[in-house]
Design a protein around this motif. Sequence first.
Motif, PDB file in Angstrom:
ATOM      1  N   UNK A  41       0.845  -1.203   0.000  1.00 12.61           N
ATOM      2  CA  UNK A  41       0.000   0.000   0.000  1.00 12.61           C
ATOM      3  C   UNK A  41       0.880   1.253   0.000  1.00 12.61           C
ATOM      4  N   UNK A  42       1.915   1.246   0.838  1.00 11.65           N
ATOM      5  CA  UNK A  42       2.816   2.399   0.919  1.00 11.65           C
ATOM      6  C   UNK A  42       3.601   2.587  -0.380  1.00 11.65           C
ATOM      7  N   UNK A  43       4.080   1.481  -0.955  1.00 12.47           N
ATOM      8  CA  UNK A  43       4.835   1.563  -2.205  1.00 12.47           C
ATOM      9  C   UNK A  43       3.979   2.158  -3.318  1.00 12.47           C
ATOM     10  N   UNK A  48       9.375   4.682  -1.689  1.00 14.86           N
ATOM     11  CA  UNK A  48      10.167   3.775  -2.524  1.00 14.86           C
ATOM     12  C   UNK A  48      11.424   3.256  -1.839  1.00 14.86           C
ATOM     13  N   UNK A  49      11.455   3.306  -0.505  1.00 15.77           N
ATOM     14  CA  UNK A  49      12.591   2.731   0.223  1.00 15.77           C
ATOM     15  C   UNK A  49      12.076   2.077   1.498  1.00 15.77           C
ATOM     16  N   UNK A  50      12.593   0.892   1.781  1.00 17.99           N
ATOM     17  CA  UNK A  50      12.222   0.133   2.971  1.00 17.99           C
ATOM     18  C   UNK A  50      13.474  -0.100   3.808  1.00 17.99           C
ATOM     19  N   UNK A  51      13.362   0.150   5.098  1.00 16.65           N
ATOM     20  CA  UNK A  51      14.462  -0.088   6.029  1.00 16.65           C
ATOM     21  C   UNK A  51      14.144  -1.324   6.857  1.00 16.65           C
ATOM     22  N   UNK A  52      15.085  -2.274   6.889  1.00 17.54           N
ATOM     23  CA  UNK A  52      14.911  -3.487   7.671  1.00 17.54           C
ATOM     24  C   UNK A  52      16.252  -3.862   8.298  1.00 17.54           C
ATOM     25  N   UNK A  53      16.328  -5.062   8.865  1.00 21.25           N
ATOM     26  CA  UNK A  53      17.564  -5.525   9.506  1.00 21.25           C
ATOM     27  C   UNK A  53      17.462  -7.012   9.779  1.00 21.25           C
ATOM     28  N   UNK A  54      18.605  -7.646   9.918  1.00 20.29           N
ATOM     29  CA  UNK A  54      18.657  -9.051  10.318  1.00 20.29           C
ATOM     30  C   UNK A  54      17.861  -9.273  11.602  1.00 20.29           C
ATOM     31  N   UNK A  61       7.742 -10.432   5.248  1.00 15.97           N
ATOM     32  CA  UNK A  61       6.757  -9.367   5.038  1.00 15.97           C
ATOM     33  C   UNK A  61       7.116  -8.548   3.788  1.00 15.97           C
ATOM     34  N   UNK A  62       8.405  -8.232   3.675  1.00 12.48           N
ATOM     35  CA  UNK A  62       8.853  -7.391   2.560  1.00 12.48           C
ATOM     36  C   UNK A  62       8.777  -8.170   1.250  1.00 12.48           C
ATOM     37  N   UNK A  63       9.139  -9.451   1.288  1.00 13.38           N
ATOM     38  CA  UNK A  63       9.036 -10.277   0.082  1.00 13.38           C
ATOM     39  C   UNK A  63       7.591 -10.322  -0.417  1.00 13.38           C
ATOM     40  N   UNK A  69       5.569  -6.587  -7.850  1.00 15.35           N
ATOM     41  CA  UNK A  69       5.647  -5.118  -7.905  1.00 15.35           C
ATOM     42  C   UNK A  69       6.652  -4.694  -8.971  1.00 15.35           C
ATOM     43  N   UNK A  70       6.259  -3.793  -9.843  1.00 12.76           N
ATOM     44  CA  UNK A  70       7.111  -3.395 -10.967  1.00 12.76           C
ATOM     45  C   UNK A  70       7.804  -2.061 -10.760  1.00 12.76           C
ATOM     46  N   UNK A  71       7.482  -1.368  -9.691  1.00 12.68           N
ATOM     47  CA  UNK A  71       8.124  -0.083  -9.424  1.00 12.68           C
ATOM     48  C   UNK A  71       9.503  -0.266  -8.805  1.00 12.68           C
ATOM     49  N   UNK A  72      10.248   0.821  -8.708  1.00 15.56           N
ATOM     50  CA  UNK A  72      11.586   0.788  -8.100  1.00 15.56           C
ATOM     51  C   UNK A  72      11.455   0.888  -6.598  1.00 15.56           C
ATOM     52  N   UNK A  73      12.049  -0.039  -5.891  1.00 12.91           N
ATOM     53  CA  UNK A  73      12.050  -0.001  -4.434  1.00 12.91           C
ATOM     54  C   UNK A  73      13.461  -0.268  -3.933  1.00 12.91           C
TER      55      UNK A  73
END
Length: 316
Positions: A41-43, A48-54, A61-63, A69-73
């Motif tokens: 929804x946000x994308x 267009x940027x997601x912050x995550x971590x190990x 969730x991100x996958x 999705x065809x946009x640039x992320x």
Amino acid sequence: MKKVLLGSTGMEVSPLIFGSLPMGPLQAAKPPEEGGRLIRYALERGINMIDTAELYENYGHIREALAGYRGRCYLASKTHASDPETARKHVERALRELAVDHLDVVHVHAARIADPLVERRSVIDVLLQMREEGKIAHVGLSSHYICAVRKAAASPDIAVVHPLINHRGMGILDGTAEQMAAAIAEVAEAGKGVYAMKALAGGNLIGEARMSLSYVLGLAGVHGVAVGMLSEREVDANIALFSGAELDPAQWETLESGRRQLKIMERFCKGCGACVPACTNFALSLVDGKARVDEQRCILCGYCAAACPEFIIRVV
């Protein structure tokens, strides 16, 4: 949503960056399908940027969000490893579980290390090697220390810095908000990309969210701010704020009325102490054989929850 250059990386990112920590098992524990729908929804609305971590354990969730999705992320992750072998494993796991061939940024996640350029030198070296292998586009540094941010300004190895900053200075380990703001301006002037964390101090500043977010976004050198969001309503409100659009006062009053806290199920705490060193802000201690939180220090990151072997700590 307008895009801004993230320092000298060539990345054109939305100033509002999706902070994915809250939706994972450390906090809200949303199922991957539900979390994926929210990120998607946000994308689709311009983020267009997601912050995550190990540590966040939310690659699934991100996958889900990126499927089809065809946009640039742009994807930024972090490794808290203290040795190069583990750091490589963290990056390779991220690539595998996100189903991507490279990460745009991988940060040395060193919140409590004053000089990560020395103490995490071997980790930086392996990330640079993985950059040469095409698995990482840029090496970054995530820190709660002003001195570490300043040192990154002079490092040719660090392209992106992810500093902790909020108007009260909550969580900064070696100075004030004003001093961190000066360091951010310095590191951005050196050509580094800067996107901030903990603008709401992990939820402690929700009651003054509009002012708190505007403060950080308006600082010299800040290109973007990672904000944790758990509902479409929060996404819409933050996009409006970051875009300079007219805000809905009633909507924001509702959002700012929310409160979060660190919950320790004391009845089940065995007093092992594993959570204490996991806290990045020295907010936990053992009292009478039970874990206790200093709410004035706690920035609601949830890292203690990941360290608890009994799974009795949660940000709620």
